[in-house]
Design an enzyme around this catalytic site. Sequence first.
Site, PDB file in Angstrom:
ATOM      1  N   ALA A  91       0.818  -1.217   0.000  1.00 40.12           N
ATOM      2  CA  ALA A  91       0.000   0.000   0.000  1.00 40.12           C
ATOM      3  C   ALA A  91       0.856   1.273   0.000  1.00 40.12           C
ATOM      4  O   ALA A  91       2.050   1.230   0.297  1.00 40.12           O
ATOM      5  CB  ALA A  91      -0.876  -0.011   1.252  1.00 40.12           C
ATOM      6  N   TYR A 141      -9.307  -5.656  -1.408  1.00 45.03           N
ATOM      7  CA  TYR A 141      -9.868  -5.846  -0.067  1.00 45.03           C
ATOM      8  C   TYR A 141     -11.372  -5.675  -0.221  1.00 45.03           C
ATOM      9  O   TYR A 141     -11.816  -4.693  -0.824  1.00 45.03           O
ATOM     10  CB  TYR A 141      -9.368  -4.767   0.904  1.00 45.03           C
ATOM     11  CG  TYR A 141      -7.993  -5.001   1.467  1.00 45.03           C
ATOM     12  CD1 TYR A 141      -7.697  -6.154   2.190  1.00 45.03           C
ATOM     13  CD2 TYR A 141      -6.988  -4.051   1.304  1.00 45.03           C
ATOM     14  CE1 TYR A 141      -6.428  -6.352   2.727  1.00 45.03           C
ATOM     15  CE2 TYR A 141      -5.717  -4.246   1.843  1.00 45.03           C
ATOM     16  CZ  TYR A 141      -5.452  -5.401   2.547  1.00 45.03           C
ATOM     17  OH  TYR A 141      -4.193  -5.602   3.071  1.00 45.03           O
ATOM     18  N   LYS A 241      -5.302 -14.477  -1.045  1.00 49.38           N
ATOM     19  CA  LYS A 241      -4.027 -14.210  -0.351  1.00 49.38           C
ATOM     20  C   LYS A 241      -4.248 -14.196   1.162  1.00 49.38           C
ATOM     21  O   LYS A 241      -5.160 -13.530   1.653  1.00 49.38           O
ATOM     22  CB  LYS A 241      -3.479 -12.846  -0.784  1.00 49.38           C
ATOM     23  CG  LYS A 241      -2.240 -12.384  -0.012  1.00 49.38           C
ATOM     24  CD  LYS A 241      -1.674 -11.112  -0.611  1.00 49.38           C
ATOM     25  CE  LYS A 241      -0.383 -10.667   0.060  1.00 49.38           C
ATOM     26  NZ  LYS A 241      -0.578  -9.896   1.281  1.00 49.38           N
ATOM     27  N   ARG A 320       8.321  -5.854   1.454  1.00 40.45           N
ATOM     28  CA  ARG A 320       9.073  -4.688   1.935  1.00 40.45           C
ATOM     29  C   ARG A 320      10.226  -4.244   1.040  1.00 40.45           C
ATOM     30  O   ARG A 320      10.426  -3.030   0.879  1.00 40.45           O
ATOM     31  CB  ARG A 320       9.604  -4.972   3.347  1.00 40.45           C
ATOM     32  CG  ARG A 320       8.512  -5.064   4.403  1.00 40.45           C
ATOM     33  CD  ARG A 320       9.115  -5.430   5.746  1.00 40.45           C
ATOM     34  NE  ARG A 320       8.128  -5.545   6.796  1.00 40.45           N
ATOM     35  CZ  ARG A 320       7.424  -6.659   7.043  1.00 40.45           C
ATOM     36  NH1 ARG A 320       7.588  -7.750   6.311  1.00 40.45           N
ATOM     37  NH2 ARG A 320       6.557  -6.681   8.050  1.00 40.45           N
TER      38      ARG A 320
HETATM   39  C1  FNR Z   1       1.862  -4.959   2.944  1.00 39.91           C
HETATM   40  N1  FNR Z   1       1.101  -6.054   2.515  1.00 39.91           N
HETATM   41  C2  FNR Z   1      -0.097  -5.837   1.874  1.00 39.91           C
HETATM   42  N2  FNR Z   1      -0.847  -6.895   1.453  1.00 39.91           N
HETATM   43  C3  FNR Z   1      -2.003  -6.690   0.774  1.00 39.91           C
HETATM   44  O1  FNR Z   1      -2.648  -7.656   0.406  1.00 39.91           O
HETATM   45  N3  FNR Z   1      -2.433  -5.422   0.520  1.00 39.91           N
HETATM   46  C4  FNR Z   1      -1.755  -4.322   0.906  1.00 39.91           C
HETATM   47  O2  FNR Z   1      -2.172  -3.194   0.647  1.00 39.91           O
HETATM   48  C5  FNR Z   1      -0.552  -4.513   1.635  1.00 39.91           C
HETATM   49  N4  FNR Z   1       0.163  -3.459   2.087  1.00 39.91           N
HETATM   50  C6  FNR Z   1       1.370  -3.656   2.747  1.00 39.91           C
HETATM   51  C7  FNR Z   1       2.101  -2.550   3.181  1.00 39.91           C
HETATM   52  C8  FNR Z   1       3.333  -2.737   3.776  1.00 39.91           C
HETATM   53  C9  FNR Z   1       4.129  -1.542   4.234  1.00 39.91           C
HETATM   54  C10 FNR Z   1       3.853  -4.047   3.953  1.00 39.91           C
HETATM   55  C11 FNR Z   1       5.215  -4.269   4.547  1.00 39.91           C
HETATM   56  C12 FNR Z   1       3.118  -5.128   3.558  1.00 39.91           C
HETATM   57  C13 FNR Z   1       1.628  -7.436   2.682  1.00 39.91           C
HETATM   58  C14 FNR Z   1       2.453  -7.846   1.469  1.00 39.91           C
HETATM   59  O3  FNR Z   1       1.651  -8.014   0.329  1.00 39.91           O
HETATM   60  C15 FNR Z   1       3.212  -9.168   1.682  1.00 39.91           C
HETATM   61  O4  FNR Z   1       2.316 -10.177   2.075  1.00 39.91           O
HETATM   62  C16 FNR Z   1       4.332  -9.068   2.718  1.00 39.91           C
HETATM   63  O5  FNR Z   1       4.939  -7.807   2.690  1.00 39.91           O
HETATM   64  C17 FNR Z   1       5.378 -10.150   2.456  1.00 39.91           C
HETATM   65  O6  FNR Z   1       6.407 -10.132   3.401  1.00 39.91           O
HETATM   66  P1  FNR Z   1       7.813  -9.359   3.189  1.00 39.91           P
HETATM   67  O7  FNR Z   1       8.311  -9.680   1.794  1.00 39.91           O
HETATM   68  O8  FNR Z   1       7.541  -7.903   3.378  1.00 39.91           O
HETATM   69  O9  FNR Z   1       8.634  -9.940   4.281  1.00 39.91           O
END
Ligand code: FNR
Length: 371
Positions: A91, A141, A241, A320
């Site tokens: 996001a 979402y 997911k 990340r």
């Molecule tokens: C996310 N993630 C996430 N997932 C999702 O389905 N919609 C979203 O808007 C977000 N936004 C989001 C923001 C931030 C700052 C983070 C760190 C994570 C989760 C993302 O898709 C994913 O599942 C994880 O980030 C995977 O882990 P790593 O690679 O960050 O360790």
Amino acid sequence: MHYIAETRSNIPHDLVSVSDYAEHAKQHIGHDIYEYIAGGGADQLTLRRNRQALDNIQLLPKMLKDCTQGSSALHFMGESLRHPIILAPVAFQKLVHPQGEIATAQAASSLETTMVVSNLASHKLEDIAQNLDSGKWFQLYFQESREFTLSLVKRAEAAGYTKLMVTVDTSLHGIRNRAQRAGFVLPEGVEAINLRDRPPLPRKTLSKQQSIVFQGMMTEAPTWEDIAWLQQNSSLDIIIKGIMHPADALKAKQIGVAGIVVSNHGGRALDSIPSAIELLPKIRKSLGPDYPIIVDGAIERGTDIYKAIALGANTVMVGRPQLYALAVAGALGVAHMLRVLREELEVTMAMMGTPTIGDITQDTIYRGEHR
Ligand code: FNR
């Protein structure tokens, strides 16, 4: 095609691995933003476990294999992927760079990488799609209003997105103490722009006997019925997911969901759950060899990707690192980060004597004994 000059000269010379970006990013973004991104849920037990579980797995290479015809390309869910690395939905990317998701999309295009655009993106989903020449997937979402949810889906369809990734593990935000302690709030100018026209939530007055969680927040959370409704109302393939329980994985397959992401949301949702990688072998076994499975959580090395594939994933997603790379060097940073990952994966495949993705099987994992 967007071209990003692949010159290393704009990237700091000591930035050579994906995790280096996290360190460098601290110099480019505020402490509160860094904490929001890096943090996990509550005591971060799951966040730590994501990394630990990958570190605990060892590989067992075979030598003297001809690898000159090798490739990290694959076919996945009807699409050709240049490599098994997908940009996870993340996001509010304007938090770290003014061009936000547009820059990420340009980087994804130059490295032929599928990008999953977040429902909470800070640019319009149509504008991001226009900058994305590689795989375009949209993350959804569920919103309180089904009508508004459907309007998002229809916009994604019209903009050329080919898959809908429905995230189901964060109907509640989770306990984000690290971001709270750092005083994180979304700064002015960064918003979930695609939700601007969302109808206001109906005002609810809860009685003393009612819970703000169950009768409040959870009234917006989707159920399996909502997934069935979405299947009837969208022409796109649906991927769920946030699946962790093997029984949920099986149910998704049984009701005709196209694929799943085994994920604990990067350790940001419920704390005290295992890492996706630990559950993967069991889930793969129960879903059979052909069902599409993506996995994420702490993927930051080529060896991590390799381990995930060996244990049953078709592809991985990276969360990340894309924000850290974006913060450090914009589109160029994200492109470089993706290239490092792809090259590390290919080096691992070559050194393991498994030159194609199909060669990466469970017996490449060291089990503590010679077999
Ligand atoms: C996310 N993630 C996430 N997932 C999702 O389905 N919609 C979203 O808007 C977000 N936004 C989001 C923001 C931030 C700052 C983070 C760190 C994570 C989760 C993302 O898709 C994913 O599942 C994880 O980030 C995977 O882990 P790593 O690679 O960050 O360790």
